[in-house]
Every structure is written in C-alpha cells, then in structure tokens.
Design a protein around this motif. Structure first.
Motif, short mmCIF file in Angstrom:
data_model
loop_
_atom_site.label_atom_id
_atom_site.label_comp_id
_atom_site.label_asym_id
_atom_site.label_seq_id
_atom_site.Cartn_x
_atom_site.Cartn_y
_atom_site.Cartn_z
N GLU A 42 47.09 25.76 33.60
CA GLU A 42 45.96 26.08 34.47
C GLU A 42 45.04 24.87 34.64
OE1 GLU A 42 43.28 28.04 36.90
OE2 GLU A 42 45.33 28.58 36.33
N GLN A 43 44.79 24.17 33.55
CA GLN A 43 43.91 23.00 33.62
C GLN A 43 44.56 21.88 34.43
OE1 GLN A 43 43.48 22.43 29.39
NE2 GLN A 43 41.55 23.58 29.30
N GLN A 44 45.87 21.75 34.33
CA GLN A 44 46.59 20.68 35.01
C GLN A 44 46.93 21.02 36.46
OE1 GLN A 44 50.74 19.94 33.79
NE2 GLN A 44 50.30 17.74 33.81
N LEU B 144 47.36 24.32 42.90
CA LEU B 144 47.89 25.53 43.52
C LEU B 144 46.85 26.20 44.40
CD1 LEU B 144 49.93 27.07 40.56
CD2 LEU B 144 50.83 25.90 42.56
N ASN B 145 45.62 26.26 43.92
CA ASN B 145 44.54 26.89 44.71
C ASN B 145 44.37 26.20 46.05
OD1 ASN B 145 44.03 28.73 42.69
ND2 ASN B 145 42.29 27.60 41.85
N ASP B 146 44.45 24.89 46.03
CA ASP B 146 44.27 24.12 47.27
C ASP B 146 45.37 24.45 48.27
OD1 ASP B 146 42.98 21.92 48.83
OD2 ASP B 146 44.90 20.93 48.48
N PRO C 199 48.54 29.13 24.96
CA PRO C 199 47.93 27.80 25.07
C PRO C 199 48.60 26.93 26.15
CG PRO C 199 48.30 28.36 22.78
CD PRO C 199 49.03 29.38 23.59
N ALA C 200 49.93 27.07 26.29
CA ALA C 200 50.64 26.30 27.32
C ALA C 200 50.21 26.74 28.71
CB ALA C 200 52.15 26.47 27.15
N CYS C 201 49.88 28.03 28.85
CA CYS C 201 49.40 28.53 30.14
C CYS C 201 48.02 27.97 30.44
CB CYS C 201 49.35 30.06 30.12
SG CYS C 201 50.96 30.85 29.97
N LEU C 202 47.20 27.85 29.42
CA LEU C 202 45.88 27.25 29.60
C LEU C 202 46.04 25.79 30.04
CD1 LEU C 202 42.81 27.15 29.42
CD2 LEU C 202 43.04 26.72 26.95
N SER C 203 46.95 25.06 29.41
CA SER C 203 47.19 23.67 29.80
C SER C 203 47.70 23.59 31.24
CB SER C 203 48.22 23.03 28.85
OG SER C 203 47.70 22.96 27.53
N TYR D 32 40.77 32.32 31.20
CA TYR D 32 41.29 31.04 30.70
C TYR D 32 40.17 30.14 30.20
CZ TYR D 32 46.16 31.70 31.84
OH TYR D 32 47.46 32.15 31.85
N ALA D 33 39.04 30.19 30.86
CA ALA D 33 37.90 29.38 30.40
C ALA D 33 37.44 29.79 29.01
CB ALA D 33 36.75 29.50 31.40
#
Length: 253
Positions: A107-109, A114-116, A101-105, A169-170
């Motif tokens: 990823e959302q945050q 990072l992608n940019d 769950p922390a990884c999902l958070s 993740y979605a």
C-alpha cells in the motif's frame, strides 16, 4: 365540664388514630407504587440489556455485504475515485489482509500509483479482501478489521470502503500485538464518514461470508497477500513497474 373535656379528648384521640391510619395507608400506597416502578425499570433494563446482547451476539448466518459480486469482490472505479471513467479500463484484482505487513508495504509503495490510474480511468481495482492472519494478533484483529471494513462497504459503498481501507492501513498494529478493539474500529468508520454500524461490527455480521471468501480464494489459487492479478494473469512481484508492464500488455492484447 369534666365529661365534656373527656369527650373532646376522646374525639381528639380518635382523630389522631384515624390520621395515623390514613398516613400509614398513604405510605403503603407510595411504597407499592415505588416498588412497582422499580420492578418495571428493572424489567425494561433487563429487556434492553438482553436485546443489546442478542443484537451484538456473534452472527452465524451467512450474509453478504451489499455491493459485492459472485467472486467475493467489489470494484473500485473512476467514478468512486472521483475521476473520469475510461472506455476500456484494465481490471486489477487485489487480495489483501489488513493485518498483513507485506500488504502495508504494498500500500505504501503502490497505493498512490493504483489510485492515480483508477482516477484516470485506465484501470479498475477489484478488491477481494481476505482474513487469514488472526493468529498474528492478540484479539483476532485481521477478521474484525475486515468485518468492520465490510460494514462500511455495506452501509457507505465502495467509495467509503476505500477511505476505511486507507485508515486501517495507516493504523495497522504490529504483528503479535493486540489490535484496535471493536469500539476503536467503529470510531475509525466514523472518521471514514459512516455511522450506525455498531451492531454490524460488534456482532461480526459478515464473519461467515469472510470464511466463504477465504475458501473461494483457495480454490482460485491463492498464494498469499498481497496477491495481484491483472487481466487474468498473476503478477508475482507487484511493484509499480511490474504492474504497469502488465497493464500495458493487457491494453495491447
């Protein structure tokens, strides 16, 4: 006349018996042919089932996915992201678990952040995925999801892995619940643009490699997920601001 009628009757009876005999012989031949075909079909079906079972049997052989390095990682760079390659990008190492769950958070945050930077060529992200949360689902989702993602990496490369990564993740299941089954993971891979990995997913082809990767991470000082290391230094609270600070420091070094 009586004798002639008797002879005709006798010949007719003889012909009838011969026809019945021929009919019985034909029926027997047809029956034998049908039985032979049925046996053949059963044999073929049995072989097909055995072959499918053998093909989907849980793999115990150590097999490394294509595109991985000696550190159990693989690099997502500007080219894979569809951006412009930088001259000296900072390396960001990211360890995560698809059940976390922390990884999902994280990823959302921080995922878009990072992608940019990857697209701009300022950083590369070296994914070192791990599976240690099978106990947090009712059907070993952590390791099965990672294996499916690695099947995508093996077949479609890092670019497709990233798409699969985002889709997983979605659809991350809540802790303690039953996660998507293997068939659902195969469908997710198709959505990511990769097909033909059914056996890889069903046999958990990269299971032994996943175990080795986890052991290596422990040797590397693994402290939980998400675990971010930038330019060789751990970022304890990997918020976008903290990571940007670490990236800027790495550029000045």
């Amino acid at each position: 006349m009586a004798n002639e009628r008797q002879e005709r009757a006798a010949r007719a009876e003889q012909m009838r018996k011969e026809r019945e005999k021929a009919d019985r012989k034909q029926r027997n031949l047809i029956s034998i042919a049908i039985v032979t075909v049925v046996i053949a079909l059963i044999a073929v079906g049995g072989y097909a089932v055995k072959s499918a079972n053998d093909k989907n049997k849980t793999n115990t052989e150590l097999v490394a996915p294509k595109n991985v390095n000696a550190d159990y990682g693989f690099e997502y760079d500007a080219v894979a992201a569809g951006g412009t390659a930088g001259t000296d990008p900072v390396k960001v190492i990211l360890t995560e678990d698809f059940q976390c769950p922390a990884c999902l958070s994280f990823e959302q945050q921080s995922g878009a952040f990072l992608n940019d930077l990857v697209k701009k060529g300022e950083i590369t992200v070296e994914y070192r995925p791990i599976s240690f949360l099978d106990s947090q689902s009712g059907n070993e989702y952590s390791s099965r999801a990672l294996n499916a993602a690695l099947c995508v990496l093996d077949k479609g490369g890092v670019e497709k892995y990233k798409v699969m990564h985002d889709l997983l993740y979605a659809g991350q299941p809540a802790e303690g619940t039953v996660g998507p089954d293997d068939k659902a993971l195969i469908e997710t891979a198709k959505t990511a643009g990769v097909t033909g990995i059914d056996s890889c997913v069903l046999s958990k082809r990269f299971g032994p490699w996943i175990e080795d990767a986890g052991e290596q991470l422990s040797k590397d000082g693994f402290e939980g997920t998400p675990w971010v290391r930038i330019d060789g230094k751990d970022v304890k609270s990997p918020t976008p601001a903290a990571m940007q600070q670490a990236i800027d420091a790495a550029k000045k070094a």
